[in-house]
Design a protein around this motif. Structure first.
Motif, short mmCIF file in Angstrom:
data_model
loop_
_atom_site.label_atom_id
_atom_site.label_comp_id
_atom_site.label_asym_id
_atom_site.label_seq_id
_atom_site.Cartn_x
_atom_site.Cartn_y
_atom_site.Cartn_z
N CYS B 116 45.31 43.54 37.64
CA CYS B 116 44.95 42.47 37.26
C CYS B 116 43.72 41.82 38.04
CB CYS B 116 46.02 41.39 37.21
SG CYS B 116 47.41 41.61 35.98
N ALA B 117 43.64 42.23 39.33
CA ALA B 117 42.76 41.85 40.42
C ALA B 117 41.86 42.70 40.89
CB ALA B 117 43.37 41.10 41.60
N HIS B 118 41.77 43.66 39.97
CA HIS B 118 40.55 44.97 40.05
C HIS B 118 39.51 44.33 40.27
CE1 HIS B 118 38.68 48.70 39.76
NE2 HIS B 118 39.68 49.42 40.11
N PRO B 119 38.35 44.69 41.00
CA PRO B 119 36.85 44.02 40.79
C PRO B 119 36.56 44.49 39.80
CG PRO B 119 37.16 46.17 42.53
CD PRO B 119 38.66 45.60 42.19
N ALA B 120 36.89 45.51 38.91
CA ALA B 120 36.11 45.75 37.68
C ALA B 120 36.71 44.67 36.46
CB ALA B 120 36.59 47.13 37.15
N ILE B 121 37.43 43.91 36.78
CA ILE B 121 37.76 42.87 35.92
C ILE B 121 37.29 41.54 36.26
CG2 ILE B 121 39.77 41.23 35.33
CD1 ILE B 121 39.94 44.03 34.22
N ASP B 122 36.52 40.81 35.16
CA ASP B 122 35.72 39.61 35.21
C ASP B 122 36.59 38.74 36.47
OD1 ASP B 122 34.84 37.19 35.03
OD2 ASP B 122 34.95 37.04 32.89
N PRO B 123 36.12 38.19 37.32
CA PRO B 123 36.80 37.29 38.53
C PRO B 123 37.74 36.22 37.76
CG PRO B 123 34.59 37.77 39.21
CD PRO B 123 34.48 38.34 37.71
N SER B 124 36.82 35.53 36.56
CA SER B 124 37.55 34.31 36.24
C SER B 124 38.82 34.68 35.35
CB SER B 124 36.50 33.74 35.35
OG SER B 124 36.10 34.22 34.39
N ALA B 125 38.88 36.16 35.08
CA ALA B 125 40.11 36.31 33.96
C ALA B 125 41.36 36.88 34.93
CB ALA B 125 39.60 37.44 33.20
N GLN B 126 40.89 37.30 36.44
CA GLN B 126 42.04 37.92 37.18
C GLN B 126 43.14 37.04 37.13
OE1 GLN B 126 40.08 39.23 40.65
NE2 GLN B 126 38.60 40.31 39.71
N THR B 127 43.29 35.59 37.65
CA THR B 127 44.36 34.98 37.83
C THR B 127 45.15 34.90 36.41
OG1 THR B 127 43.55 33.95 39.86
CG2 THR B 127 45.32 32.85 38.68
N PRO B 128 44.38 34.25 35.32
CA PRO B 128 45.06 34.15 34.22
C PRO B 128 45.71 35.47 33.53
CG PRO B 128 42.82 33.15 34.14
CD PRO B 128 43.01 33.95 35.31
N LEU B 129 45.22 36.66 34.05
CA LEU B 129 45.71 37.76 33.72
C LEU B 129 47.11 38.18 34.28
CD1 LEU B 129 45.15 40.34 31.64
CD2 LEU B 129 43.84 41.17 33.67
N MET B 130 47.16 37.71 35.46
CA MET B 130 48.30 37.62 36.40
C MET B 130 49.32 36.90 35.74
SD MET B 130 47.55 37.67 40.46
CE MET B 130 47.01 38.93 40.92
N LEU B 131 48.88 35.55 35.66
CA LEU B 131 49.85 34.51 35.28
C LEU B 131 50.48 35.04 33.77
CD1 LEU B 131 47.87 31.42 36.04
CD2 LEU B 131 50.00 32.16 37.13
N GLN B 132 49.64 35.63 33.19
CA GLN B 132 50.21 36.08 31.79
C GLN B 132 51.12 37.26 31.87
OE1 GLN B 132 47.85 37.74 28.55
NE2 GLN B 132 48.74 36.02 27.16
N THR B 133 50.76 38.27 32.58
CA THR B 133 51.37 39.61 32.59
C THR B 133 52.53 39.59 33.49
OG1 THR B 133 49.76 40.71 34.08
CG2 THR B 133 49.38 40.99 31.79
N VAL B 134 52.29 39.20 34.59
CA VAL B 134 53.19 39.21 35.67
C VAL B 134 54.20 38.04 35.61
CG1 VAL B 134 53.75 39.74 38.30
CG2 VAL B 134 51.74 40.34 37.27
N LEU B 179 42.37 49.59 50.68
CA LEU B 179 43.44 48.82 50.40
C LEU B 179 42.98 47.41 50.81
CD1 LEU B 179 46.41 48.16 49.80
CD2 LEU B 179 46.93 48.92 51.84
N GLU B 180 42.48 47.34 51.93
CA GLU B 180 42.07 46.08 52.79
C GLU B 180 41.02 45.25 51.73
OE1 GLU B 180 40.12 44.48 56.81
OE2 GLU B 180 40.96 46.85 56.70
N GLU B 181 40.01 45.95 50.89
CA GLU B 181 39.29 45.01 50.24
C GLU B 181 40.07 44.55 49.00
OE1 GLU B 181 36.52 47.56 48.26
OE2 GLU B 181 35.88 46.06 46.98
N ARG B 182 40.85 45.53 48.39
CA ARG B 182 41.60 45.12 47.30
C ARG B 182 42.73 44.24 47.39
NH1 ARG B 182 41.79 48.96 43.34
NH2 ARG B 182 42.94 47.66 42.32
N VAL B 183 43.30 43.96 48.54
CA VAL B 183 44.39 43.03 48.64
C VAL B 183 43.88 41.72 48.78
CG1 VAL B 183 45.86 42.04 50.81
CG2 VAL B 183 46.07 44.73 50.02
N SER B 184 42.56 41.63 49.38
CA SER B 184 41.93 40.24 49.35
C SER B 184 41.69 39.77 47.86
CB SER B 184 40.72 40.28 50.27
OG SER B 184 39.82 40.89 49.45
N PHE B 185 41.25 40.53 46.99
CA PHE B 185 41.26 40.16 45.54
C PHE B 185 42.67 39.76 45.32
CE2 PHE B 185 37.40 42.85 45.60
CZ PHE B 185 36.70 42.20 45.02
#
Lengths: 117, 219
Positions: B116-134, B179-185
């Motif tokens: 959900c928080a992959h940098p290849a995903i539109d940043p504005s979609a990341q949190t909504p995606l997380m809320l919906q799926t997780v 990991l470090e970079e991705r964790v921040s996302f």
């Protein structure tokens, strides 16, 4: 999965593509791709000045001098690689010798499910 | 068993296990939307059958089994490609072993968070995606929390899920140094989920408490 790595760069860097260091880096990268068994195809492209654009409108062929779009950065080369997933493709894109000054667009190819997936 | 008791049981399973079930199904298919559809069908089947047959001993395993069959049907309809064949085989074996022996199926939510928080995903979609799926928050609620129209939010979520499937974003926990970079996302997106939970507290819905605490637990 097959991905295209599309190298978009400026005229300034394009003009330096035949520098010794650039050629050597390009060759090393191609060899690394081949050694890893992920290389499918790839080539550098000639200047957009030598591009010709074709379209058919109302059944008539239209031919224009120049690239599809005149932009400051243009498609200068492409590679096609076959890797398991996007993260692997991004890693190869980051290793591209042009990544330091150009932008590498990574796009999945349509309809080419990998044999490795 | 009375209908209200079974409905309560289904609700409990949905609340406790939705994200884990989605994560498990999506991690094996690479297809979040497909996993959601299949699990939705499984819940409908549960609503239909549990009042008469009783709540199964392992409700999650039951739902997983039904959802897995739905995904197999869907994949068959879509002319099986090699990738989905491998997936079908894998998920069949795993679901069988989960149903037969294990109390719990593997928790893949962390992988889903990284997708959900992959940098290849539109940043504005990341949190909504997380809320919906997780967390299983519905799209309309997410839209109101993010002050966009439900239609725009749905479209954004659909686009993100299509990219996950079509660009083959892998379900994996990255290794250092990536990991470090991705964790921040991931943390940014979780933080946004957390604040959404607090800001909406006034709306009385108790699931928002759960949302904030689950965000804390996952963080």
């Amino acid at each position: 999965m097959k991905y295209a790595l599309l190298v978009h760069q400026s005229q300034e860097h394009f003009d330096r593509r035949n520098d010794k260091a650039a050629v050597a880096a390009g060759r090393a990268y191609a060899e690394a791709l081949q050694a890893a068994g992920v290389f499918v195809a790839g080539a550098g492209l000639d200047s957009p000045r030598n591009a010709t654009t074709v379209s058919i409108r109302d059944g008539k062929r239209q031919v224009h001098d120049g690239p599809y779009a005149e932009t400051k950065e243009f498609l200068a080369g492409f590679g096609i690689i076959d890797v398991p997933n996007l993260d692997a493709a991004l890693e190869w894109a980051a290793r591209h010798p042009a990544a330091g000054f150009a932008s590498i667009e990574v796009r999945p190819l349509l309809g080419f499910g990998s044999a490795k997936a | 068993m009375s209908e209200s008791v079974t409905h309560a049981a289904i609700e409990t399973v949905a609340q406790d296990s939705y994200g884990r079930l989605i994560a498990y199904l999506a991690a094996r298919s690479g297809d979040v939307a497909g996993a959601e559809d299949a699990l939705g069908d499984a819940f409908i089947a549960a609503l239909r059958r549990w009042p008469a047959e009783g709540v199964p001993e392992k409700p999650e395993a039951w739902l997983l089994h039904v959802a897995r069959n739905r995904m197999i049907d869907a994949a068959r309809r879509k002319q099986v490609q090699q990738k989905s064949e491998t997936f079908l085989q894998q998920i069949t074996e795993e679901a069988a072993s989960v149903a037969a022996t294990q109390e719990y199926f593997p928790d893949e939510r962390l992988k889903l968070l990284f997708v959900c928080a992959h940098p290849a995903i539109d940043p504005s979609a990341q949190t909504p995606l997380m809320l919906q799926t997780v967390l299983g928050v519905d799209a309309a609620r997410i839209a109101s929390a993010f002050l966009v129209s439900p239609a725009a939010m749905s479209q954004q979520l659909v686009r993100a899920k299509n990219k996950i499937r079509d660009a083959a974003i892998p379900f994996r926990v990255p290794e250092p140094p990536e990991l470090e970079e991705r964790v921040s996302f991931v943390l940014d997106a979780i933080y946004a989920a957390y604040t959404t939970g607090w800001e909406s507290l006034m709306e009385t819905a108790s699931t928002h408490h759960a949302l904030a605490s689950e965000a804390i637990a996952l963080g």
